[in-house]
Write a protein that holds these residues in place. Sequence first.
Motif, PDB file in Angstrom:
ATOM      1  N   ALA A 153      37.122  26.911  43.091  1.00 30.27           N
ATOM      2  CA  ALA A 153      38.011  27.229  41.967  1.00 30.27           C
ATOM      3  C   ALA A 153      37.694  28.605  41.398  1.00 30.27           C
ATOM      4  CB  ALA A 153      37.878  26.168  40.874  1.00 30.27           C
ATOM      5  N   PHE A 154      36.417  28.911  41.277  1.00 33.27           N
ATOM      6  CA  PHE A 154      36.018  30.223  40.769  1.00 33.27           C
ATOM      7  C   PHE A 154      36.434  31.308  41.745  1.00 33.27           C
ATOM      8  CE2 PHE A 154      32.965  33.714  40.712  1.00 33.27           C
ATOM      9  CZ  PHE A 154      33.134  34.159  39.410  1.00 33.27           C
ATOM     10  N   ASP A 179      39.691  35.878  43.335  1.00 32.78           N
ATOM     11  CA  ASP A 179      40.570  36.523  44.311  1.00 32.78           C
ATOM     12  C   ASP A 179      41.934  36.832  43.710  1.00 32.78           C
ATOM     13  OD1 ASP A 179      38.604  36.459  46.246  1.00 32.78           O
ATOM     14  OD2 ASP A 179      39.379  34.654  47.237  1.00 32.78           O
ATOM     15  N   GLU A 180      42.441  35.918  42.903  1.00 29.15           N
ATOM     16  CA  GLU A 180      43.739  36.122  42.267  1.00 29.15           C
ATOM     17  C   GLU A 180      43.696  37.338  41.341  1.00 29.15           C
ATOM     18  OE1 GLU A 180      46.344  33.747  39.021  1.00 29.15           O
ATOM     19  OE2 GLU A 180      45.665  32.570  40.758  1.00 29.15           O
ATOM     20  N   ILE A 181      42.647  37.451  40.566  1.00 30.08           N
ATOM     21  CA  ILE A 181      42.502  38.585  39.649  1.00 30.08           C
ATOM     22  C   ILE A 181      42.354  39.895  40.421  1.00 30.08           C
ATOM     23  CG2 ILE A 181      40.958  39.650  37.956  1.00 30.08           C
ATOM     24  CD1 ILE A 181      40.478  36.764  36.908  1.00 30.08           C
ATOM     25  N   LEU A 182      41.544  39.870  41.478  1.00 34.94           N
ATOM     26  CA  LEU A 182      41.360  41.079  42.278  1.00 34.94           C
ATOM     27  C   LEU A 182      42.664  41.503  42.936  1.00 34.94           C
ATOM     28  CD1 LEU A 182      37.877  40.388  43.898  1.00 34.94           C
ATOM     29  CD2 LEU A 182      38.414  41.998  42.069  1.00 34.94           C
ATOM     30  N   ASP A 183      43.430  40.540  43.439  1.00 28.96           N
ATOM     31  CA  ASP A 183      44.722  40.854  44.052  1.00 28.96           C
ATOM     32  C   ASP A 183      45.689  41.418  43.017  1.00 28.96           C
ATOM     33  OD1 ASP A 183      43.876  40.036  46.538  1.00 28.96           O
ATOM     34  OD2 ASP A 183      44.808  38.057  46.412  1.00 28.96           O
ATOM     35  N   GLU A 184      45.691  40.795  41.851  1.00 26.95           N
ATOM     36  CA  GLU A 184      46.591  41.196  40.773  1.00 26.95           C
ATOM     37  C   GLU A 184      46.344  42.637  40.326  1.00 26.95           C
ATOM     38  OE1 GLU A 184      47.056  39.218  36.628  1.00 26.95           O
ATOM     39  OE2 GLU A 184      47.138  37.622  38.145  1.00 26.95           O
TER      40      GLU A 184
END
Length: 70
Positions: free
Chosen positions: A49-50, A55-60
Amino acid sequence: MKAIKFATQIDEKVLKDLKSYASATDRSISSVVSEAVAEYLQRSKLRPAFRNAMDEILDEHEELLTRLAK
């Protein structure tokens, strides 16, 4: 730690980029690959989950982070 030789295959473009990066940072291909694999393995041990949130934040924010890294 003792280094051990092994053989593998890699995409031609990835190898070209790897060689360029190693040269630009004045490092050996072996040291770059060893560090990258160690980091990948460490990241894979993080709670899923972390890791997904990270990864979502880095992609964003990839564009901003790339500009900040320059």
